[in-house]
Structures are given as C-alpha cells and as structure tokens.
Design a protein around this motif. Structure first.
Motif, short mmCIF file in Angstrom:
data_model
loop_
_atom_site.label_atom_id
_atom_site.label_comp_id
_atom_site.label_asym_id
_atom_site.label_seq_id
_atom_site.Cartn_x
_atom_site.Cartn_y
_atom_site.Cartn_z
N ASN A 4 0.82 -1.21 0.00
CA ASN A 4 0.00 0.00 0.00
C ASN A 4 0.85 1.26 0.00
O ASN A 4 0.51 2.26 -0.66
CB ASN A 4 -0.93 0.00 1.22
N ILE A 7 2.10 1.83 -3.48
CA ILE A 7 1.05 2.42 -4.33
C ILE A 7 0.96 3.93 -4.09
O ILE A 7 0.89 4.72 -5.04
CB ILE A 7 -0.30 1.75 -4.05
N LEU A 8 0.99 4.33 -2.82
CA LEU A 8 0.95 5.76 -2.50
C LEU A 8 2.12 6.50 -3.11
O LEU A 8 1.96 7.57 -3.71
CB LEU A 8 0.95 5.94 -0.98
N VAL A 11 1.73 6.72 -7.01
CA VAL A 11 0.72 7.69 -7.46
C VAL A 11 1.20 9.12 -7.28
O VAL A 11 0.97 9.99 -8.12
CB VAL A 11 -0.60 7.46 -6.68
N TYR A 22 -6.96 7.07 -9.69
CA TYR A 22 -5.78 6.78 -8.88
C TYR A 22 -5.73 7.64 -7.61
O TYR A 22 -5.11 7.24 -6.62
CB TYR A 22 -4.51 6.98 -9.71
N SER A 26 -5.26 5.77 -4.14
CA SER A 26 -4.23 6.11 -3.17
C SER A 26 -4.85 6.34 -1.79
O SER A 26 -4.26 5.97 -0.76
CB SER A 26 -3.46 7.35 -3.62
N SER A 29 -5.53 2.95 -0.36
CA SER A 29 -4.28 2.36 0.13
C SER A 29 -3.89 2.96 1.47
O SER A 29 -3.39 2.25 2.36
CB SER A 29 -3.16 2.59 -0.90
N CYS A 30 -4.12 4.26 1.62
CA CYS A 30 -3.84 4.92 2.90
C CYS A 30 -4.71 4.34 4.01
O CYS A 30 -4.24 4.09 5.13
CB CYS A 30 -4.07 6.42 2.77
#
Length: 252
Positions: A4, A7-8, A11, A22, A26, A29-30
């Motif tokens: 995760n 991913i952050l 992005v 996205y 994001s 994911s956070c």
C-alpha cells in the motif's frame, strides 16, 4: 503495508497517475495502511512482552480508529463506483463531473462524516462501566466483544450502534449497487467484444474489492452471534484487514 505504501509513492511520483481513479485508489491504500497500523502495534507488543492486557482508554482509541476507517472505506468505495459510472456511462462529461474540487470534497466528506458518527458512538460507550469477565474474545477491540463485559444495560448503545452503522453502510452500498447496474447495462450495450472487455477491465478490480468488503461485513456483523460463527468472524477479520492475529484474547 509495504504494498500500500508503494502504491501511495507511485501515485504521488508519477504525474500520469494524477487522475481521479488513482487519487481514490491512493486514499484507499492509505486506509488499508492505517487499518494495519491500528491493530498491529498492540499485537506485536503482546507477542514481545506476553502481556495481553489493554487499558480501557487504549481499547476505546483502537475501536474508534477502526470504526472511523471502516466507515470511511464505505464512503470511499461508493465514490470510486461513482467515478467508474461517470467514466463509462458519461465519458464526455467526465472532466467536468470529476474535477479536482469534487474529488477532494468526496474524500473530505467521507472522512468528516465518519469522524462525526464514530465520535457520537464513542461518547455513549464511554458512559458504560466494565466489570466482571474482562476478557474480550477477539484479537482487537471490536464493538460486539466490547459489550460483553459491561455492567450497564448496553441495549441503547447497541441500538445506537446499529442505527449509525446503517447510516454509514446502507447509503454508500445502495449508491455502489446502483452505479454498477448502470455500468453493467452500458457495458452490455457496447457492440464489440473488445470494447466490452476494455470497459469492464477498468472496474473489475474495484468490483472485487466491494464484493469482499461488503460480503465480509455481512457475515461478521449481520449473521447471528453463535460460537461457530464467532470463530469464523475472527478469521474473516484477519483476511479483510489484518496481517496476523493473536492466539490469546486481550484483557481490558
């Protein structure tokens, strides 16, 4: 957590990914990172020190954080489904309907609403007194296990919890289902097979997440509280949000 966080970082770093889809991803994911951060530190401390005790205040903080994140995810998944609806069903209006301000308002609204709902519930829970069997038969401070060792009549708090939970889950769920009804209808109306596959690929992963999330919520929180289902709920909670679990229940 690593996935995760990657991913952050991706992005934020890649300007090509600065799109509404996205942006919501994001934020999701956070949320998932915060889920693990809410539960994992206490569990690691229990493993290292073999101390399963949790202060009442610490338990309330953990429950409040968990409830805030869960409610926020409901709203965020609905926002993501609306984004996919606009992209597939109204592509010519996408830039106008999903601009930066609207995306920020959707994310901010989801967090503010979730914070308000969980604050109200916590205020009522803090008025309860805990006594007797102080063992929470779960690996984190969830609502139903927390109500077991209360001395007071918790019926009103349970009713309030059910009402607030319905407000946090039913409207986003209905919006999500409605969006996908329109999305699937639009996809089926595309004449070419390639076009249908391309359109469906943009929302298939989100649909999978929605199915797992709401399916798990229904099993964990709506089915009867029996001994067999209680053990299944722990397993599903692990697979839904948490990387590990403890063999021993925490104590208040």
């Amino acid at each position: 957590m690593t996935g995760n966080l990657l991913i952050l970082d991706l992005v934020v770093a890649d300007e090509n990914l600065h799109t509404p889809m996205y942006f919501f991803l994001s934020n999701l994911s956070c949320l998932e990172t915060c889920y693990s951060s809410t539960i994992l530190p206490r569990m690691l401390a229990s493993f290292l020190t073999e101390n399963q005790s949790v202060p009442v205040v610490g338990c309330m903080v953990q429950f409040g954080a968990f409830g805030f994140l869960a409610a926020t995810e409901c709203y965020l998944l609905a926002a993501m489904s609306y984004d996919r609806y606009v992209a597939i069903c109204r592509p010519l209006h996408y830039s106008a309907l999903m601009n930066v301000n609207i995306c920020l308002q959707l994310v901010a609204g989801s967090r503010i609403s979730s914070f308000g709902v969980n604050t109200i519930l916590l205020m009522f829970i803090l008025q309860l007194t805990f006594c007797g069997d102080n063992v929470i038969k779960h690996f984190f401070c969830d609502f139903t296990p927390m109500m077991k060792p209360t001395c007071n009549n918790s019926h009103q708090v349970e009713l309030l919890s059910a009402t607030l939970s319905a407000l946090c889950t039913l409207p986003p769920f209905v919006l999500t289902i409605t969006s996908y009804v329109y999305i699937i209808s639009a996809i089926l109306g595309i004449p070419s097979t390639t076009g249908r596959q391309k359109a469906f690929s943009t929302c298939s992963s989100h649909l999978t997440v929605v199915t797992i999330f709401y399916g798990t919520l229904i099993i964990v929180y709506l089915l009867p509280d029996t001994k067999e289902l209680r053990q299944l709920n722990k397993i599903l909670s692990v697979f839904l949000h948490y990387p590990d679990t403890s063999d021993q229940p925490p104590h208040i």
